[in-house]
Write an enzyme that holds these catalytic residues in place. Structure first.
Site, short mmCIF file in Angstrom:
data_model
loop_
_atom_site.label_atom_id
_atom_site.label_comp_id
_atom_site.label_asym_id
_atom_site.label_seq_id
_atom_site.Cartn_x
_atom_site.Cartn_y
_atom_site.Cartn_z
CB CYS A 73 -0.99 -0.05 1.15
SG CYS A 73 -2.38 1.10 0.96
CG HIS A 161 -3.41 -3.87 3.42
ND1 HIS A 161 -2.35 -3.42 4.18
CD2 HIS A 161 -4.00 -2.77 2.90
CE1 HIS A 161 -2.32 -2.10 4.16
NE2 HIS A 161 -3.31 -1.68 3.38
CD GLU A 163 -1.12 -6.46 5.58
OE1 GLU A 163 -1.37 -5.28 5.85
OE2 GLU A 163 -0.72 -6.81 4.45
#
Length: 184
Positions: A73, A161, A163
């Site tokens: 990002c 993202h 994660e």
């Protein structure tokens, strides 16, 4: 064991990036973005997301450490701007579920993902021009540059993202980055 440090750019998911790396067997540590580059001993670096380009600390110096770097990002946006690309405010502000189209099946970071994969991303800001040497490797209906790669220099970025649980193949992104670091 592969060691990848996560540089904290004050993003809300930074701790999840460290956890995702630990979950795939990587030795990891989260470091403040003002850490002296001479103190970083790692096989790779993740530049986390964050709220503002004004708060990226010493990230420019980390790009010079001759280890692979994955920007997530804001981390990707920083790499783009630092190396001569450009960013702009996106049309879609907050976080959203986005379907990303993979454009390069040979890309070492995301080429193995499904041709279309669901991700969780913020598009408050986004890359609109990749720097020289980079290839645009993914796009969506929301953003033309969802990912970029420069394998020659070991520099990669994703707008989304990997994660978070909302991203379908996030673990695969981190596993591919570990492989890139191991081969470097």
């Amino acid at each position: 064991m592969t060691r990848i440090v996560v540089i904290d750019n004050h993003g809300q998911f930074t701790h999840l990036e460290g956890r995702a790396l630990r979950d795939i067997g990587v030795d990891t540590e989260i470091l403040e973005n003002d850490t002296d580059p001479a103190e970083i001993d790692a096989d790779g670096i993740v530049l986390s997301g964050g709220p503002s380009m004004d708060r990226v600390g010493r990230c420019a110096e980390y790009l010079e450490l001759d280890v692979p770097v994955l920007g997530i990002c804001l981390g990707m946006q920083f790499i783009a701007e630092e190396l001569g690309g450009s960013t702009h405010s996106g049309d879609y502000g907050g976080y959203a579920d986005v379907t990303v189209e993979i454009l390069d099946e040979e890309d070492p970071l995301i080429g193995s993902l499904a041709p279309e994969t669901r991700v969780w991303a913020s598009h408050a800001d986004e890359v609109d021009e990749v720097p020289d040497g980079f290839t645009r490797t993914a796009r969506s209906d929301v953003c033309e540059v969802e990912a970029m790669s420069d394998p020659e220099r070991g520099l990669y970025g994703v707008q989304w993202h990997p994660e978070v649980a909302h991203t379908a193949e996030g673990e695969a992104v981190f596993e591919a980055f570990r492989e890139i670091c191991d081969a470097w």
